[in-house]
Design an enzyme around this catalytic site. Structure first.
Site: not given
Length: 225
Positions: A20, A22, A111, A179
């Site tokens: 991931d 961000d 994103g 996250d």
């Protein structure tokens, strides 16, 4: 989902690792930073927290946030040039170590491609290994929506990308690191998931991940064993 011991073993034998972006590869949430540039930071930040916590379907959250932000091409470029994303400590070393082991490294992000490709270039990841959402602009540079056909625009999209990678590139062992709940949900088809809390700890991810780390150094150290 694999146990902590199994997760570490899969990591050491993986042929692909997906990150991931961000709050994982970079310290910020890119959409929140773009919202600040556009003067609507507070309105968007709470929606991002709900989306990353799994409280709102991802596409709905993305659509609603972009409707508020309405980012122009110039504003996206301003973010990249004036406030480039900050890499999380240890990220560069981890990517280097994986690549030394001939492991393919991918960025799979909810994103925006224009921001994520900038991050990819900084950590030596080819653009062919980047999967992210794409903004649309009118000829005058005004916001014109986003490409809703991208798998990363939907809930479960990261898992679909990993499934595609396995099918098209023949990967046998794929690890997902992130996250958020959208990262956790990508396993399966990912063979193992590593929860990352180095920038923000999302309680649901911490509780459900079999291996949860707060620094990339922990993952790099495991690769040295």
């Amino acid at each position: 989902m694999a146990t902590a011991v199994e997760t570490k073993a899969i990591l050491r034998s993986a042929d692909a690792v997906c990150f991931d972006v961000d709050s994982t590869v970079i310290k910020e949430e890119g959409i929140d930073e773009l919202a600040k540039i556009c003067g609507v930071g507070d309105a968007v930040a709470e929606m991002t927290r709900n989306a990353m916590g799994g409280n709102i379907p991802f596409k709905k959250a993305l659509t609603e946030r972009l409707a508020i932000i309405q980012p122009s091409r110039d504003q996206v470029n301003k973010l990249i040039n004036d406030q480039p994303p900050c890499l999380t400590e240890g990220m560069m070393d981890l990517v280097d170590r994986l690549q030394q082991r001939n492991v393919q490294v991918f960025l799979i992000s909810g994103g925006f491609h224009s921001i994520v490709e900038h991050v990819a270039a900084r950590i030596n990841i080819p653009l062919t290994n980047v999967y992210a959402n794409k903004l649309k602009f009118h000829l005058n540079g005004d916001y014109a929506g986003f490409d809703e056909t991208q798998p990363t625009a939907e809930s479960g999209g990261k898992g679909r990308v990993i499934g595609l990678l396995k099918k098209e590139r023949g990967f046998k062992k794929v690890v997902m690191i992130g996250d958020g709940v959208t990262d956790l949900e990508a396993c399966p088809p990912a063979d193992a998931f590593i929860g990352f809390g180095g920038n923000i700890v999302r309680q649901q991810v911490k509780e459900k991940a079999k291996w949860f780390v707060t620094s990339f150094q922990e993952i790099t150290a495991e690769l040295e064993k």
